[in-house]
Write an enzyme that holds these catalytic residues in place. Structure first.
Site, mmCIF file in Angstrom:
data_model
loop_
_atom_site.group_PDB
_atom_site.id
_atom_site.type_symbol
_atom_site.label_atom_id
_atom_site.label_comp_id
_atom_site.label_asym_id
_atom_site.label_seq_id
_atom_site.Cartn_x
_atom_site.Cartn_y
_atom_site.Cartn_z
ATOM 1 N NE ARG A 50 -2.890 0.459 3.370
ATOM 2 C CZ ARG A 50 -2.197 0.677 4.499
ATOM 3 N NH1 ARG A 50 -1.475 1.780 4.635
ATOM 4 N NH2 ARG A 50 -2.230 -0.196 5.486
ATOM 5 C CE1 TYR A 102 -16.945 11.259 -15.656
ATOM 6 C CE2 TYR A 102 -16.476 11.185 -13.307
ATOM 7 C CZ TYR A 102 -16.845 10.549 -14.474
ATOM 8 O OH TYR A 102 -17.122 9.222 -14.467
ATOM 9 C CG ASP A 174 -10.162 15.805 -14.595
ATOM 10 O OD1 ASP A 174 -9.494 15.231 -15.486
ATOM 11 O OD2 ASP A 174 -11.152 15.281 -14.049
ATOM 12 C CE LYS A 199 -13.042 7.813 -18.100
ATOM 13 N NZ LYS A 199 -13.386 9.094 -17.499
HETATM 14 C C1 LIG Z 1 -13.860 9.443 -16.165
HETATM 15 C C2 LIG Z 1 -13.470 10.745 -15.596
HETATM 16 C C3 LIG Z 1 -13.229 10.902 -14.225
HETATM 17 C C4 LIG Z 1 -13.402 9.753 -13.240
HETATM 18 O O1 LIG Z 1 -12.454 8.768 -13.451
HETATM 19 P P1 LIG Z 1 -12.712 7.187 -13.133
HETATM 20 O O2 LIG Z 1 -11.459 6.567 -13.602
HETATM 21 O O3 LIG Z 1 -13.923 6.803 -13.897
HETATM 22 O O4 LIG Z 1 -12.911 7.087 -11.662
HETATM 23 C C5 LIG Z 1 -12.808 12.135 -13.784
HETATM 24 N N1 LIG Z 1 -12.662 13.177 -14.622
HETATM 25 C C6 LIG Z 1 -12.919 13.072 -15.950
HETATM 26 C C7 LIG Z 1 -12.744 14.267 -16.822
HETATM 27 C C8 LIG Z 1 -13.333 11.864 -16.470
HETATM 28 O O5 LIG Z 1 -13.594 11.771 -17.784
#
Ligand SMILES: *Cc1c(COP(=O)(O)O)cnc(C)c1O
Length: 386
Positions: A50, A102, A174, A199
């Site tokens: 961890r 998001y 982000d 993504k």
């Molecule tokens: C998908 C997404 C998230 C969340 O991420 P997860 O891997 O699904 O927990 C946060 N910000 C953006 C812009 C996203 O597209």
């Protein structure tokens, strides 16, 4: 780029390349929860997974290098990464967020952190005066996405960081939609970069992961502490898969973006389409700003069909492009923000920020452009109400 002049090379050879023990070209999957200690009190580098795992550490070094930061952190999901960053703050603090972040980011602030006393306020981050006006005494940070989900709203990251820093606050970006190949927020003044690596970084729709990068030692120590204390870490197998995905990021993104540019232009010229949101179109909101801060417009598009076209029938008629949550994989995906990604946002807030019921989002994949356009074309024709 610390070790390589061009990011294309760093994507492949950055972080901790290979394995010093065997000289294997790939970082091994250290599938272990603990490490033997030679004797009492030696304070070894690896003690419990961890706290630290060598496969995860290689990924963390890689993303730090790619974003131009000093420390990276890998988490079990993008939301785990966001949650860890939010745990830097305390009851009575307030976070500013852009009007179309998001859906999950809005949800965790509204439903998880607000009950603990961490407040939020929604602000139009493409408007400098609106940001200034929103900075009350309790504001500690601003969390932005550019381009923001799902209307591809562009925020001037340099300007936001500038405003925020004169008030001594943190800028959190982000960077999921752009990746470090297209945009590097730390170089534009941001303090913390977050990714849903699920993504584009993973890129193959086969894992869920989150990353955080910082450039400040104190922030690195605090986030490292929370990462270990809370424990929402990424496992070694997924860390390996993510390193593997990142190696091809540049070639994938080049094709994603070339396809998206063509699709956006085609939609733009289509008589059935009411509006197209894509930062790579010269008449898009924020086109010039995006050009200054990013390599290009990315590969996410949103659009609305005109009255007389049924969006439900459009989704039903697609043959190549899949209806699915998520984005950034090699296969093209489409989604309906109002009932899928942004369903957790109350309808009146949704409509206020422009997420209408007939908005369609496209994550443009790397298939042949002619096949993509043919699929969209036939689905749009099928969706015409006769
Ligand atoms: C998908 C997404 C998230 C969340 O991420 P997860 O891997 O699904 O927990 C946060 N910000 C953006 C812009 C996203 O597209």
């Amino acid at each position: 780029m610390s070790n390589y002049k061009n990011i294309e090379s760093a994507l492949i050879r950055g972080g901790l390349f290979g394995d010093p023990l065997t000289r294997s070209v790939n970082v091994p999957i250290y599938q272990t929860s603990t490490f033997q200690q030679p004797e009492l009190g030696t304070n070894p580098k690896w003690e419990y997974a961890r706290t630290g795992n060598p496969t995860r550490a290689a990924l963390e070094a890689l993303i730090a290098e790619l974003e131009g930061g000093t420390a990276g952190f890998a988490f079990a999901s993008g939301m785990a990464a966001i949650s860890t960053v939010l745990q830097l703050f305390k009851s009575g603090d307030r976070i500013l967020i852009s009007s179309n972040v998001y859906g999950g980011t809005f949800r965790i602030l509204d439903k998880v952190f607000k009950p603990f006393g961490l407040e939020y306020a929604i602000v139009d981050t493409s408007n400098a005066e609106a940001i200034e006006a929103a900075i009350t005494d309790d504001v500690v940070a601003i969390l932005v996405e550019s381009p923001a989900n799902p209307l591809m709203t562009v925020t001037d990251l340099w300007l936001v960081s500038d405003i925020v820093h004169t008030h001594g606050l943190l800028t959190i970006v982000d960077n999921t939609f752009m990746t470090p190949y297209l945009q590097r927020p730390l170089a534009l003044g941001a303090d913390i970069v977050i990714h849903s690596a699920t993504k584009y970084l993973g890129g193959h729709s086969d894992l869920v992961a989150g990353l955080v990068v910082v450039k400040d030692d104190d922030l690195a120590e605090r986030i490292g502490f929370i990462q270990n204390a809370v424990g929402a870490v990424l496992g070694p197998m997924d860390s390996f898969l993510l390193i593997r995905g990142i190696k091809t990021l540049a070639v994938r993104m080049d094709r994603h973006v070339a396809n998206a540019q063509r699709v956006a232009e085609w939609l733009h010229d289509n008589d059935a389409v009411k509006v197209v949101y894509y930062p790579g179109l010269p008449d898009a909101q924020g086109y010039e700003i995006n050009r200054k801060q990013a390599r290009n417009g990315g590969a996410m598009i949103a659009f609305e069909l005109k009255e007389g076209y049924d969006y439900r029938q459009f989704f039903r008629s697609l043959k190549l492009i899949s209806l699915a949550e998520s984005l950034g994989g090699v296969e093209s995906l489409t989604c309906h923000p109002a009932t899928m990604t942004h369903a957790s946002i109350p309808r009146e807030i949704r409509l206020k920020v422009g997420i209408t019921d007939n908005l369609i989002r496209l994550s443009v994949g790397i298939e042949h452009i002619d096949d993509l356009i043919a699929d969209l074309d036939q689905a749009i024709q099928e969706s015409e109400v006769k």
